[in-house]
Design an enzyme around this catalytic site. Structure first.
Site, PDB file in Angstrom:
ATOM      1  N   LYS A   1       2.019  -3.865   6.532  1.00  0.00           N
ATOM      2  CA  LYS A   1       2.408  -3.772   5.115  1.00  0.00           C
ATOM      3  C   LYS A   1       3.918  -3.620   4.994  1.00  0.00           C
ATOM      4  CE  LYS A   1      -1.627  -4.222   3.282  1.00  0.00           C
ATOM      5  NZ  LYS A   1      -1.951  -5.534   2.688  1.00  0.00           N
TER       6      LYS A   1
ATOM      7  N   SER B   1       0.826  -1.204   0.000  1.00  0.00           N
ATOM      8  CA  SER B   1       0.000   0.000   0.000  1.00  0.00           C
ATOM      9  C   SER B   1       0.863   1.258   0.000  1.00  0.00           C
ATOM     10  CB  SER B   1      -0.869  -0.025   1.253  1.00  0.00           C
ATOM     11  OG  SER B   1      -1.425   1.229   1.493  1.00  0.00           O
TER      12      SER B   1
ATOM     13  N   TYR C   1      -1.954  -1.546  11.049  1.00  0.00           N
ATOM     14  CA  TYR C   1      -2.245  -2.011   9.689  1.00  0.00           C
ATOM     15  C   TYR C   1      -1.106  -1.625   8.748  1.00  0.00           C
ATOM     16  CZ  TYR C   1      -3.829  -1.560   4.901  1.00  0.00           C
ATOM     17  OH  TYR C   1      -3.877  -1.620   3.538  1.00  0.00           O
TER      18      TYR C   1
END
Ligand code: UDP
Length: 357
Positions: free
Chosen positions: A156, A127, A152
């Site tokens: 990544k 992302s 989160y």
């Protein structure tokens, strides 16, 4: 014989669009999903769009190594595209252990099985959140990653690093490097850093199915237009941008899916120049929240109920991609216009309404 791609998390929003494009490009697909954040709607949609009723579907949790190992035993897997992860930023702040456990364990199991079964090509869905807040725009793959602002986002970054290290180790790793170690198959990797994926398949048979109140802008817009939500809050109109609202790089979901096909083909056709490569997947065009809202109104002939609200914690002012590396190396670039994308988003919402969803 067609090459086979395992799509973990393949019944979800991005995974289902990617499965369609892979099949239409001539690949065989195995979909694995634990159904923790979706139902069978999109998988059924994939079958309808492609006219293929024989797509293998495995309801497994990638956090369970035995299940992943069995998948690699039952099928000859030429490449994996790994989506199976939790993705709600706010929830990850409230439940970091849940996020680290799920997102790291599922990816570790995929990599473990990949190298234990003779090696594999692994595409990781990363992302643009890894870039954090920066004023050097647009961001290139060389732009430095910033410390993550949520668990989160951190998963990544960590998964990118795990993939990079695994690729490096399996390239040289064998009994000649460390006596007694079992030889492992080589893992090659690509991380795709997505900007803001939006829209739905033009058939309106697959799209985003948010659970509860949507966090993301476009599902909130379409649900407001459909009367499911009363009013869209635009978070902040005092940012240092032309109209005061945040700037993002909204990438059409079908364009995004095609980027996966291009990346998988690069791996499977032996075209990689490095064993681990990273690509930005965006349009290169910044669009403000207000612009997105007014474009949605214009292309769909609707009036949207919206108001300005305070800034949302954690939002960066502006981020958009320099996607030129993907164009040069993958031969991919975004093709759909924002008008087409926002039409598809509305068409999908109408389809949901017709089917009482
Ligand atoms: N946004 C908004 N109202 C909403 C949801 C999002 O104004 O109900 C804004 C948000 O502040 C950001 C942009 O829309 O500037 C994109 O947000 P989204 O959550 O879709 O993606 P993000 O860029 O945060 O990953």
């Amino acid at each position: 014989m067609a090459k086979r791609v395992l799509v973990s998390g393949g019944a979800g929003y991005i995974g289902s669009h990617v499965s369609v494009e892979l099949i239409q490009a001539g690949y065989d697909v195995v979909v694995a999903d634990n159904m923790s954040n979706c139902d069978m709607t999109c998988f059924e949609g994939v079958k309808k769009i492609t006219g293929r009723n024989d797509i293998p579907f495995e309801k497994i949790d990638c956090c369970d190594y035995e299940s992943v190992d069995k998948l690699f035993t039952d099928f000859r897997i030429d490449a994996v595209i790994h989506f199976a992860a939790f993705k709600a930023v706010g929830e990850s702040v409230a439940e970091p252990v849940k996020y680290y456990k799920n997102n790291l364990m599922s990816f570790l199991n995929i990599l473990d099985a990949a190298k234990s079964h003779g090696g594999c090509n692994v595409l990781f869905s990363s992302s643009a959140t890894v870039y954090g807040e920066t004023d050097k725009l647009p961001v290139t793959e060389q732009s430095e990653r910033q410390p993550a602002t949520s668990p989160y986002g951190n998963t990544k970054q960590i998964c990118e690093d795990i993939l990079r290290d695994t690729v490096k180790a399996t390239a040289v790793y064998g009994d000649e490097v460390m006596p007694g170690l079992d030889r492992q198959g080589p893992v090659k990797g690509i991380a795709l850093r997505y900007f803001n994926p939006i829209g739905a398949h033009p058939s309106a048979l697959i799209g985003e199915l948010p659970r509860g109140v949507p966090n993301n802008l476009v599902p909130y817009i379409t649900q407001t237009a459909a009367g499911k939500r009363e009013c869209l809050s635009i978070f902040g109109n005092d940012y240092p941008t032309p109209d005061g609202t945040c700037l993002r790089d909204y990438i059409d979901i079908v364009d995004l899916a095609k980027a996966h096909v291009a990346a998988v083909s690069r791996m499977l056709d032996g075209k990689m120049e490095e064993d681990y490569e990273i690509y930005n997947i965006g349009t290169g065009r910044p669009v403000s929240v207000l612009e997105l809202v007014t474009t949605f109104e214009k292309v769909n002939g609707l009036k949207l109920n919206y108001k300005f609200a305070p800034r949302r914690a954690g939002d960066v002012t502006a981020i958009w991609a320099d996607p030129s590396l993907a164009e040069k190396k993958l031969g991919w670039k975004a093709g759909r216009t924002i008008d087409q994308t926002l039409e598809s988003a509305w068409k999908w919402e109408c389809h949901l309404k017709e089917t009482s969803r």
